[in-house]
Scaffold this motif. Sequence first.
Motif, PDB file in Angstrom:
ATOM      1  N   ARG A   1       3.276   2.983  -3.370  1.00  0.00           N
ATOM      2  CA  ARG A   1       2.122   3.482  -4.251  1.00  0.00           C
ATOM      3  C   ARG A   1       2.384   4.832  -3.834  1.00  0.00           C
ATOM      4  O   ARG A   1       2.599   6.096  -5.082  1.00  0.00           O
ATOM      5  CB  ARG A   1       1.297   3.064  -4.682  1.00  0.00           C
ATOM      6  N   LEU A   2       2.676   5.411  -3.289  1.00  0.00           N
ATOM      7  CA  LEU A   2       3.230   6.741  -2.895  1.00  0.00           C
ATOM      8  C   LEU A   2       4.448   7.522  -2.653  1.00  0.00           C
ATOM      9  O   LEU A   2       5.265   6.469  -2.692  1.00  0.00           O
ATOM     10  CB  LEU A   2       2.034   7.005  -1.386  1.00  0.00           C
ATOM     11  N   ARG A   3       4.511   8.750  -2.661  1.00  0.00           N
ATOM     12  CA  ARG A   3       5.143   9.463  -2.189  1.00  0.00           C
ATOM     13  C   ARG A   3       5.935   8.969  -0.933  1.00  0.00           C
ATOM     14  O   ARG A   3       5.863   8.231  -0.289  1.00  0.00           O
ATOM     15  CB  ARG A   3       5.195  10.545  -2.404  1.00  0.00           C
TER      16      ARG A   3
ATOM     17  N   GLY B   1       5.371   3.338  11.860  1.00  0.00           N
ATOM     18  CA  GLY B   1       3.950   3.059  12.267  1.00  0.00           C
ATOM     19  C   GLY B   1       4.095   1.520  12.257  1.00  0.00           C
ATOM     20  O   GLY B   1       4.053   0.738  14.297  1.00  0.00           O
TER      21      GLY B   1
ATOM     22  N   PRO C   1       0.607  -1.167   0.126  1.00  0.00           N
ATOM     23  CA  PRO C   1      -0.006   0.351  -0.091  1.00  0.00           C
ATOM     24  C   PRO C   1       0.558   1.011  -0.079  1.00  0.00           C
ATOM     25  O   PRO C   1       0.240   2.333  -0.463  1.00  0.00           O
ATOM     26  CB  PRO C   1      -0.892  -0.014   1.296  1.00  0.00           C
TER      27      PRO C   1
ATOM     28  N   ALA D   1       7.687   6.843   4.618  1.00  0.00           N
ATOM     29  CA  ALA D   1       8.553   7.067   5.722  1.00  0.00           C
ATOM     30  C   ALA D   1       7.397   6.688   6.870  1.00  0.00           C
ATOM     31  O   ALA D   1       7.845   6.438   8.454  1.00  0.00           O
ATOM     32  CB  ALA D   1       9.198   8.787   6.481  1.00  0.00           C
ATOM     33  N   ILE D   2       6.909   7.216   7.201  1.00  0.00           N
ATOM     34  CA  ILE D   2       6.113   7.901   8.194  1.00  0.00           C
ATOM     35  C   ILE D   2       5.471   6.378   8.775  1.00  0.00           C
ATOM     36  O   ILE D   2       5.227   5.710   9.430  1.00  0.00           O
ATOM     37  CB  ILE D   2       5.157   8.816   8.742  1.00  0.00           C
ATOM     38  N   VAL D   3       4.667   5.028   7.347  1.00  0.00           N
ATOM     39  CA  VAL D   3       4.255   3.961   7.321  1.00  0.00           C
ATOM     40  C   VAL D   3       5.134   3.341   8.272  1.00  0.00           C
ATOM     41  O   VAL D   3       4.512   2.228   8.559  1.00  0.00           O
ATOM     42  CB  VAL D   3       4.045   3.205   6.162  1.00  0.00           C
TER      43      VAL D   3
ATOM     44  N   ASP E   1       7.633  10.007   1.512  1.00  0.00           N
ATOM     45  CA  ASP E   1       7.368  10.479   3.078  1.00  0.00           C
ATOM     46  C   ASP E   1       6.686   9.989   3.712  1.00  0.00           C
ATOM     47  O   ASP E   1       6.455   9.643   4.995  1.00  0.00           O
ATOM     48  CB  ASP E   1       7.030  12.109   3.008  1.00  0.00           C
ATOM     49  N   TYR E   2       5.819   9.384   2.727  1.00  0.00           N
ATOM     50  CA  TYR E   2       4.420   7.809   3.879  1.00  0.00           C
ATOM     51  C   TYR E   2       5.213   7.640   4.127  1.00  0.00           C
ATOM     52  O   TYR E   2       4.802   6.507   5.058  1.00  0.00           O
ATOM     53  CB  TYR E   2       3.751   7.942   2.378  1.00  0.00           C
TER      54      TYR E   2
END
Lengths: 322, 324
Positions: free
Chosen positions: B123-125, B135, B120, B130-132, B127-128
Amino acid sequence: MPARLVELLQHLVNGLSVGTIYALIALGYTMVYGVLKLINFAHGDVYMVGAFSGYYLAGRLVPERAAGAPPPGLAGATLQAALVTLGAMAVCALLGLAIERFAYRPLRGRARLTSLITAIGVSLLLEYGFQLQPIRGLPVAFPPGPTPRFFPELLPRADWSLGGVSLSNYDVIGLAVAVALMIGLQLVVYRTRFGTAMRAVSFDPKVAALMGIPVDRIIAGTFALGSALAAAAAILNAVPRPQIHPLFGLLPGLKAFVAAVLGGIGSVPGAMVGGLALGLAEELVAGYTASSFKDAIAFTVLILVLLFRPDGLFGRARVEKV
Amino acid sequence: MRRLRSLALAVLPLAVALPLLLGLRAVAGPYLTIVLLDVGVNVILAVSLQVVNGFTGQFSLGHAGFMSVGAYTAAKVTLGLADVQLAFLPTAASDAVVFAGALAAGMAAAALAGLLVGLPSLRLRGDYLAIVTLGFGEIIRSVIENSPWLGGALGLTSLPLETGVVGVGLAVVATVVMAWRLLRSTQGRALLAIREDEVAAEAMGVDTTGYKVRAFVISAAFAGLAGGLVAHLIGSISPGNFGFVRSMEIVVMVVLGGLGSISGAVVAAAGLTVALELLREFQAYRMVAYALLLIVVMLARPQGLLGTRELWEPWRRRRTGGAA
């Protein structure tokens, strides 16, 4: 009232109380992202610093009351609480300015990864710097060290029961202050010159600079504003839930980030709605199922949002162009 | 012929390393052995993280999470098969086979976790991610702490102490060879293209999401290998071993060595591990020092010690520009 309804209302009250905190922190993420396209990793730690500056200020302003002495008048206590909150907001605004000036501004225009790594560095520095042993010779015990501290009671607590739903004056005050801050922010963003400039920078920094907008100053102002909101959130959170320690900004920071993504990162109303929605979702899921997985809910929400609506509720899909 | 050559290139380093490692095991004293094992594990972690953070230009902060998946899987396997004796082998060899199987299981489990997290978020940039991943690391930790089957917060103890200089050394060589071969392959070119310019890479027909996920899975698998080795090095594991601090340690090694440089990661991992070993009294300042190191490196020398170059090619400005 039937017991189930009372239970539901109680969860709604608790969820709103947590949700406003997330919303206030999420605003900082979303505004900084709006102008810089950078996730300010250290934002959760600014929130932590806000709680500690409130703690130190209260220690100075509210002297230990001797046992049996009369409680301070309500007006005096309110004034003290307001001073502590404003003081913490000012401290965090300065911290936000300093972080922007020394950690992010020198890297503007370089690779995005560079700023991300620096942001992580700043976050770690605050988290672990605050865990060091106090420096001798300072008037207050700073840094606070790793043991949790208890935030002083700024206002006397009053609990009410409305048809079985328990509610305290903290919940009411928290909600009122948060709503007032959000309305104030909305006014700043949409009705002032600074707000207009901020939106222009967020739209396109290069064109904004060509139009004579001092981009650096606007970015610095955005950091200060977001950090002050985080400090307010920290005080509102620390009064009813008084345990504070240097790592306690990590989880609210992450969750508020999720809230910002849920609302559509870069969108101010989105952050408010996202924060409230996340707070409610957490409280409801934890209340009706297992509470031990409360912290995992936010990340489940994040993954679902990223899968199905990566631009969030209020975000607009933007195609990245060269 | 091509196939034979690539097989030789993959196996040859291991064959060369084996006698050297056997010699090292015979020579090294107990203290040196401990330091060497530490260095080896950190090198595996740093080089495997390099695949995602350095080659592909994504930013993962959850490497310790994958490490814990590998560690717990491997530990469960060795504990479950503790009494199993392969009939046709002597005891020591049988234990070694079980241990190797456990490590493989750990790698597979970590790879699966990498797939689940990466699909998931990649698929995105960046910085996401890093946070995901940050988490994800926290979720893994809280899941382990809440599962009695995995020992809860206390962890698993009395694991067989199977990890030795030879095992770790072979794993290090395997990891470095993997990274090296990957970098020189079509797959590696695609990863570098994604790092340099994702939009352009996509325009040239690179399946960016697919390659990112594959890089992530490979990296997670080798983190799992390191986890399995660590578990059988100390003999006990607990969720506390695999927290955010551990992930950050690995990130610091990679950033310091230079994002994209295999030898940089090796040098930084070895250097930092030895430095920490020598500075044990200053443990309290470790994280603060890491934080300052990250900020200062980014401000003063954002490409790290070696940038994207390798130790033996100081003259080449950028590897990606070459026609090699």
